[in-house]
Structures are given as structure tokens and as C-alpha cells.
Enzyme design. Structure first.
Site, PDB file in Angstrom:
ATOM      1  N   GLN A   1      14.428  49.305   8.271  1.00 24.16           N
ATOM      2  CA  GLN A   1      13.613  48.485   9.270  1.00 24.16           C
ATOM      3  C   GLN A   1      13.449  49.074  10.884  1.00 24.16           C
ATOM      4  O   GLN A   1      12.484  49.146  11.466  1.00 24.16           O
ATOM      5  CB  GLN A   1      14.098  47.366   9.325  1.00 24.16           C
ATOM      6  CG  GLN A   1      13.564  46.251  10.548  1.00 24.16           C
ATOM      7  CD  GLN A   1      13.979  44.788  10.177  1.00 24.16           C
ATOM      8  OE1 GLN A   1      13.171  44.266   9.418  1.00 24.16           O
ATOM      9  NE2 GLN A   1      14.498  44.044  10.742  1.00 24.16           N
TER      10      GLN A   1
ATOM     11  N   HIS B   1      23.057  37.611  14.130  1.00 22.76           N
ATOM     12  CA  HIS B   1      22.187  37.208  15.087  1.00 22.76           C
ATOM     13  C   HIS B   1      22.608  37.048  16.567  1.00 22.76           C
ATOM     14  O   HIS B   1      22.374  37.494  17.456  1.00 22.76           O
ATOM     15  CB  HIS B   1      21.532  35.873  14.701  1.00 22.76           C
ATOM     16  CG  HIS B   1      20.681  36.213  13.538  1.00 22.76           C
ATOM     17  ND1 HIS B   1      20.835  35.575  12.402  1.00 22.76           N
ATOM     18  CD2 HIS B   1      19.348  37.177  13.089  1.00 22.76           C
ATOM     19  CE1 HIS B   1      20.123  35.843  11.367  1.00 22.76           C
ATOM     20  NE2 HIS B   1      19.243  36.794  11.865  1.00 22.76           N
TER      21      HIS B   1
ATOM     22  N   GLY C   1      19.222  44.814  14.386  1.00 20.26           N
ATOM     23  CA  GLY C   1      20.711  45.426  13.720  1.00 20.26           C
ATOM     24  C   GLY C   1      20.600  46.728  12.785  1.00 20.26           C
ATOM     25  O   GLY C   1      19.748  46.919  12.062  1.00 20.26           O
TER      26      GLY C   1
ATOM     27  N   SER D   1      21.634  36.680   5.889  1.00 18.53           N
ATOM     28  CA  SER D   1      21.069  35.242   5.498  1.00 18.53           C
ATOM     29  C   SER D   1      21.220  35.137   4.058  1.00 18.53           C
ATOM     30  O   SER D   1      21.463  33.945   3.582  1.00 18.53           O
ATOM     31  CB  SER D   1      19.782  35.008   6.054  1.00 18.53           C
ATOM     32  OG  SER D   1      19.880  35.163   7.493  1.00 18.53           O
TER      33      SER D   1
ATOM     34  N   LYS E   1      22.025  46.922  10.245  1.00 19.27           N
ATOM     35  CA  LYS E   1      22.271  46.661   8.736  1.00 19.27           C
ATOM     36  C   LYS E   1      21.115  46.935   8.278  1.00 19.27           C
ATOM     37  O   LYS E   1      20.716  47.495   7.102  1.00 19.27           O
ATOM     38  CB  LYS E   1      22.464  45.319   8.632  1.00 19.27           C
ATOM     39  CG  LYS E   1      22.349  44.710   7.152  1.00 19.27           C
ATOM     40  CD  LYS E   1      23.118  43.550   6.840  1.00 19.27           C
ATOM     41  CE  LYS E   1      22.734  43.267   5.300  1.00 19.27           C
ATOM     42  NZ  LYS E   1      21.476  42.806   5.307  1.00 19.27           N
TER      43      LYS E   1
ATOM     44  N   TYR F   1      17.768  30.862  10.145  1.00 21.84           N
ATOM     45  CA  TYR F   1      19.305  30.785   9.403  1.00 21.84           C
ATOM     46  C   TYR F   1      20.206  31.687   9.970  1.00 21.84           C
ATOM     47  O   TYR F   1      20.844  32.452   9.366  1.00 21.84           O
ATOM     48  CB  TYR F   1      19.131  31.017   7.842  1.00 21.84           C
ATOM     49  CG  TYR F   1      20.029  30.220   6.946  1.00 21.84           C
ATOM     50  CD1 TYR F   1      19.944  29.008   6.850  1.00 21.84           C
ATOM     51  CD2 TYR F   1      20.970  30.912   6.210  1.00 21.84           C
ATOM     52  CE1 TYR F   1      20.741  28.062   6.308  1.00 21.84           C
ATOM     53  CE2 TYR F   1      21.799  30.122   5.509  1.00 21.84           C
ATOM     54  CZ  TYR F   1      21.640  28.635   5.616  1.00 21.84           C
ATOM     55  OH  TYR F   1      22.613  28.080   4.890  1.00 21.84           O
ATOM     56  N   LEU F   2      20.381  31.531  11.323  1.00 27.98           N
ATOM     57  CA  LEU F   2      21.178  32.377  12.285  1.00 27.98           C
ATOM     58  C   LEU F   2      22.626  32.478  11.882  1.00 27.98           C
ATOM     59  O   LEU F   2      23.175  31.550  11.472  1.00 27.98           O
ATOM     60  CB  LEU F   2      20.912  31.967  13.743  1.00 27.98           C
ATOM     61  CG  LEU F   2      19.522  31.798  14.187  1.00 27.98           C
ATOM     62  CD1 LEU F   2      19.368  31.478  15.497  1.00 27.98           C
ATOM     63  CD2 LEU F   2      18.372  33.088  13.904  1.00 27.98           C
TER      64      LEU F   2
ATOM     65  N   GLN G   1       5.970  39.838   4.505  1.00 32.92           N
ATOM     66  CA  GLN G   1       7.144  40.770   4.122  1.00 32.92           C
ATOM     67  C   GLN G   1       7.861  40.549   3.008  1.00 32.92           C
ATOM     68  O   GLN G   1       8.667  41.235   2.811  1.00 32.92           O
ATOM     69  CB  GLN G   1       7.887  40.945   5.435  1.00 32.92           C
ATOM     70  CG  GLN G   1       8.889  39.894   5.805  1.00 32.92           C
ATOM     71  CD  GLN G   1       9.866  40.205   6.975  1.00 32.92           C
ATOM     72  OE1 GLN G   1       9.301  40.153   8.143  1.00 32.92           O
ATOM     73  NE2 GLN G   1      11.109  40.634   6.948  1.00 32.92           N
TER      74      GLN G   1
END
Ligand code: PAF
Length: 295
Positions: A153, A37, A147, A186, A149, A32-33, A61
Site C-alpha cells: 500500500q 495508529h 505504516g 485491526s 506493515k 478501530y484504532l 477496497q
């Protein structure tokens, strides 16, 4: 652009790429780029000779109550975007390719995976480290792109790369935002027009704290408080915390090193996260990258 759906297919392709060109860059995604991305792919293109993108919605996850089964997907659009961005190879494995029957070996991210989002999404980062570790073993890129954001992670993957001596350089790139400040994700696809307006309080709160930092405020309490006061449009504020941007340790007292002010909250059933970096460096996102290969 070549498309590979199986690991053997991808390995044949990668062998040719490695023989013929220099550096291989990797952008792992769940599809769902979007512009976020695209930005990762663009950064990858400036640093690498070949760009490999993976699209895999990773079930490990997602928690039992989360949005795995309804995670947005549009493979046709993803392929078109990759083609348009001149991606070299697109890897689209199915579930069995990544998690064959009997799969039982996971990578444990340790305590860093239990704070912030980890508190609200138990097991999430164990799923992330496991799939990213597997994908890195499959693709064996020279550089991999993530990223800002997803700050936690990025920190966990940076630690995994170092701890597991993965021969890959990690590059973290700045968050891409809509014109009104909303961080692109996304999951924004779940928001109605009205919910989207309410979601804007997150970036406004973060920018207010960033302004306060720029005007000289260094007290962690004051900076957190500045943001918290503006987070009133959320249905639930999960956290608003100031942490060391590399270790995710909470910062008490004054901000004296690269810090991330991180927010997670719910707008109806949609969980949103965002952060800003607080640092005197002119381009703090660069400080998140793992330069060179881990020893
Ligand atoms: O950030 C994401 O999209 C995912 O967590 C990742 C890194 C592709 C692993 O599934």
C-alpha cells in the site's frame, strides 16, 4: 479536538488551521484504532503542527466476499484515543460524503496493484488509491503518514503521489508489534486465542529470514526458503515473496537493494499480512518515505 463529518465542515476547520499554524499532518485510517495508529499519530505530531485523522471504512477496497460488512468498528473508543493523543481534527465522513450518487471516477494503480495482495484481492488497491487520493484532495495535508506493515500500500501510494504530483510528503513508519512479535492489525480482533498462537508463525518466519540476512545470507531463494519452512501453521499461505521494497518487483538472485520479504496467509477466515525489510541501512523504514515534494 474538533470533529468534522462533512467535507465543507472540514474545509472551514482546515482553513483556520492553515492560517494559524504551520504544517498539517494527515493520518488516514479505517478506524478501530490501535497502537499502530497511535504510533502514526505520534510520528505525525513530531513533524507537524496540526494532526488530522480520518476514520472511514472504505467499501471500494473490499472484495464482494471480504469483511466490509463485519469490519470491526468502535467510534467511541476511536474518538477517545484521538482525544488522548491530542489530535487536532477528526474527520468522520459517511459513505455518501465520499461516494456521492453516481460516483464513477477511480484512480488505477497500474501493475503494482496486481501483484502480491493484488492477486488475491482484485480491485483492492484501486479502492485504496481512489480513497486516499480523494482524502488527500479534501485534507490537502503537507505530510501524510502510512505504516510499513502495509508495505505494498505504501509503495502504491508513494507512486500515486509522484505520478499525480500530489503536493504531499509521504512518511512511512515502522510496524508496531505485540511483545510476542505479532504485527498489530485491526483484523487481529477476529483471532481466537488458539488462532492467534498459530498466526505467530508469520512473524517468526520473517524474523528467521531477517536473522539469516543479518548473518550474511543474500540469496533470495535461501531467504524465502528460510521463511517458508516456518509458515506451516497457516491454513493457507497466499504468498511469501522477496520484492524490491519501493517497486514491488520480485528479487531473483541476490538481495542487493532495499528488499521487503512479504507474507500473506489465512488463519481460518482471517487474512493476515506482514513483512520485514532487508537492508544494510540502520533504519530501513526511513528509506520508504518520499522526502520532499514530488516534482
Ligand atoms: O491502511 C488503511 O487503513 C486503509 O487502506 C486506508 C489507507 C485508510 C485507506 O482506506
Amino acid at each position: 479536538m474538533r470533529i468534522a463529518r462533512s467535507i465543507p465542515e472540514l474545509r472551514i476547520l482546515l482553513k483556520t488551521l492553515k492560517e494559524r499554524s504551520g504544517r498539517i499532518g494527515f493520518v488516514p485510517t479505517m478506524g478501530y484504532l490501535h497502537e499502530g495508529h497511535e504510533s502514526l499519530i505520534r510520528h505525525c505530531k513530531t513533524r507537524c503542527d496540526s494532526v488530522v485523522v480520518s476514520v472511514f471504512v472504505n467499501p471500494t477496497q473490499f472484495g464482494a466476499e471480504e469483511d466490509f460488512s463485519r469490519y470491526p468498528q468502535d467510534m467511541e473508543r476511536d474518538q477517545a484515543l484521538c482525544l488522548n493523543q491530542e489530535v487536532t481534527a477528526l474527520f468522520i465522513p459517511d459513505l455518501k460524503e465520499i461516494y456521492p450518487t453516481g460516483f464513477s471516477t477511480f484512480i488505477d494503480p497500474g501493475p503494482m496493484g496486481e501483484v502480491l495482495c493484488g492477486k488475491f484481492r482484485p480491485g483492492h488497491f484501486r479502492g485504496v488509491t481512489t480513497v486516499v487520493g480523494k482524502l488527500m484532495n479534501i485534507v490537502q495535508p503537507d505530510l501524510a503518514f502510512f505504516g510499513q506493515k502495509d508495505l505494498q500500500q505504501a509503495a502504491i501510494i508513494r507512486r500515486m503521489v509522484r505520478d499525480m504530483n500530489l503536493p504531499v510528503e509521504l512518511v512511512v513508519t515502522p510496524t508496531i508489534r505485540e511483545a510476542d512479535g505479532l504485527a498489530i492489525s485491526s483484523r487481529n480482533a477476529y483471532l481466537s486465542a488458539e488462532d492467534r498462537q498459530r498466526a505467530l508463525c508469520i512473524s517468526r518466519a520473517l524474523f528467521a529470514a531477517e536473522d539469516a540476512y543479518r548473518s550474511g545470507v543474500r540469496s533470495a531463494c535461501k531467504l524465502i526458503d528460510t521463511a517458508r519452512r516456518l509458515l506451516t501453521d497457516l491454513d493457507e499461505l497466499q504468498y511469501c515473496e522477496l520484492v524490491d521494497a519501493l517497486t514491488m518487483d520480485p528479487i531473483g538472485g541476490n538481495v542487493e537493494r532495499l528488499a521487503g520479504l512479504c507474507v500473506a496467509g489465512m488463519v481460518r477466515a482471517t487474512r493476515l499480512i506482514d513483512n520485514v525489510l532487508l537492508s544494510e541501512a540502520s533504519d530501513p523504514t526511513n528509506l520508504l518515505s518520499l522526502v520532499g515534494l514530488p516534482e
